[in-house]
Design a protein around this motif. Sequence first.
Motif, PDB file in Angstrom:
ATOM      1  N   ASP A  63      -7.684  -4.968   8.010  1.00 48.00           N
ATOM      2  CA  ASP A  63      -7.669  -5.814   9.339  1.00 48.00           C
ATOM      3  C   ASP A  63      -7.287  -7.197   9.495  1.00 48.00           C
ATOM      4  O   ASP A  63      -6.820  -7.500  10.406  1.00 48.00           O
ATOM      5  N   ASP A  64      -7.104  -7.622   8.205  1.00 49.06           N
ATOM      6  CA  ASP A  64      -6.763  -9.154   7.984  1.00 49.06           C
ATOM      7  C   ASP A  64      -5.191  -8.830   7.845  1.00 49.06           C
ATOM      8  O   ASP A  64      -4.491 -10.162   7.717  1.00 49.06           O
ATOM      9  N   GLY A  65      -4.549  -7.824   7.466  1.00 53.63           N
ATOM     10  CA  GLY A  65      -3.147  -7.754   7.362  1.00 53.63           C
ATOM     11  C   GLY A  65      -2.900  -7.364   5.810  1.00 53.63           C
ATOM     12  O   GLY A  65      -3.411  -6.570   5.296  1.00 53.63           O
ATOM     13  N   ILE A  66      -1.642  -7.739   5.255  1.00 61.09           N
ATOM     14  CA  ILE A  66      -1.160  -7.120   3.963  1.00 61.09           C
ATOM     15  C   ILE A  66      -1.181  -8.594   2.991  1.00 61.09           C
ATOM     16  O   ILE A  66      -0.624  -9.319   3.207  1.00 61.09           O
ATOM     17  N   VAL A  67      -2.025  -8.072   1.733  1.00 68.51           N
ATOM     18  CA  VAL A  67      -1.757  -8.944   0.838  1.00 68.51           C
ATOM     19  C   VAL A  67      -1.404  -8.393  -0.531  1.00 68.51           C
ATOM     20  O   VAL A  67      -1.792  -7.213  -0.704  1.00 68.51           O
ATOM     21  N   ASP A  68      -1.103  -9.297  -1.465  1.00 70.79           N
ATOM     22  CA  ASP A  68      -0.663  -8.725  -2.908  1.00 70.79           C
ATOM     23  C   ASP A  68      -2.033  -8.707  -3.541  1.00 70.79           C
ATOM     24  O   ASP A  68      -2.971  -9.822  -3.338  1.00 70.79           O
ATOM     25  N   THR A  69      -2.350  -7.873  -4.533  1.00 71.86           N
ATOM     26  CA  THR A  69      -3.628  -7.613  -5.049  1.00 71.86           C
ATOM     27  C   THR A  69      -3.467  -7.104  -6.300  1.00 71.86           C
ATOM     28  O   THR A  69      -2.579  -6.744  -6.853  1.00 71.86           O
ATOM     29  N   ARG A  70      -4.576  -7.035  -7.360  1.00 66.77           N
ATOM     30  CA  ARG A  70      -4.627  -6.454  -8.597  1.00 66.77           C
ATOM     31  C   ARG A  70      -5.584  -5.482  -8.612  1.00 66.77           C
ATOM     32  O   ARG A  70      -6.871  -5.607  -8.333  1.00 66.77           O
ATOM     33  N   ASN A  71      -5.454  -4.360  -9.689  1.00 70.11           N
ATOM     34  CA  ASN A  71      -6.470  -3.634 -10.137  1.00 70.11           C
ATOM     35  C   ASN A  71      -6.160  -3.073 -11.468  1.00 70.11           C
ATOM     36  O   ASN A  71      -4.918  -3.491 -11.940  1.00 70.11           O
ATOM     37  N   ASN A  72      -6.764  -2.305 -11.955  1.00 64.74           N
ATOM     38  CA  ASN A  72      -6.521  -1.756 -13.425  1.00 64.74           C
ATOM     39  C   ASN A  72      -6.062  -0.453 -13.366  1.00 64.74           C
ATOM     40  O   ASN A  72      -5.974   0.112 -14.733  1.00 64.74           O
ATOM     41  N   MET A  73      -5.260   0.155 -12.226  1.00 65.54           N
ATOM     42  CA  MET A  73      -4.743   1.391 -12.394  1.00 65.54           C
ATOM     43  C   MET A  73      -3.257   1.165 -12.874  1.00 65.54           C
ATOM     44  O   MET A  73      -2.622   0.321 -12.509  1.00 65.54           O
ATOM     45  N   THR A  74      -2.919   1.965 -13.821  1.00 57.68           N
ATOM     46  CA  THR A  74      -1.668   1.964 -14.567  1.00 57.68           C
ATOM     47  C   THR A  74      -0.850   3.257 -14.189  1.00 57.68           C
ATOM     48  O   THR A  74       0.681   3.099 -14.568  1.00 57.68           O
TER      49      THR A  74
END
Length: 116
Positions: A63-74
């Motif tokens: 709901d706040d928009g689109i942001v870059d993020t990270r996770n552990n999925m490769t």
Amino acid sequence: MKNFLAIYLGTPDSMKKWENLSETEQQQRMKEGMAAWTGWMEQHKDILVVEGGPLGKTKRIDDDGIVDTRNNMTGYVIVKAESHEAAAKLFEGHPSFSIFPGDGVEVMECMPIPTL
């Protein structure tokens, strides 16, 4: 047979171990890992639903928009198996973490969409 999504996981710490290897060691591991991964895919070709592949950078949308993020999925693959346990056993000693710098694999059932 049910479908199961397998997510290959890796953390920054596992990548640091890879980066600490010499260039020669990295190339040897890459060669060995690709041969093992190709062998695993060939061995299980009759149960592969989606061959999958590596995953790139991540964006989160809410709901706040689109942001870059990270996770552990490769990476990911979708396989068929009789049970969750049987699907999980397919990944014991998988090259994604036994040779490459991954940390493990998470396996979950692809559930059918509920009908009304």
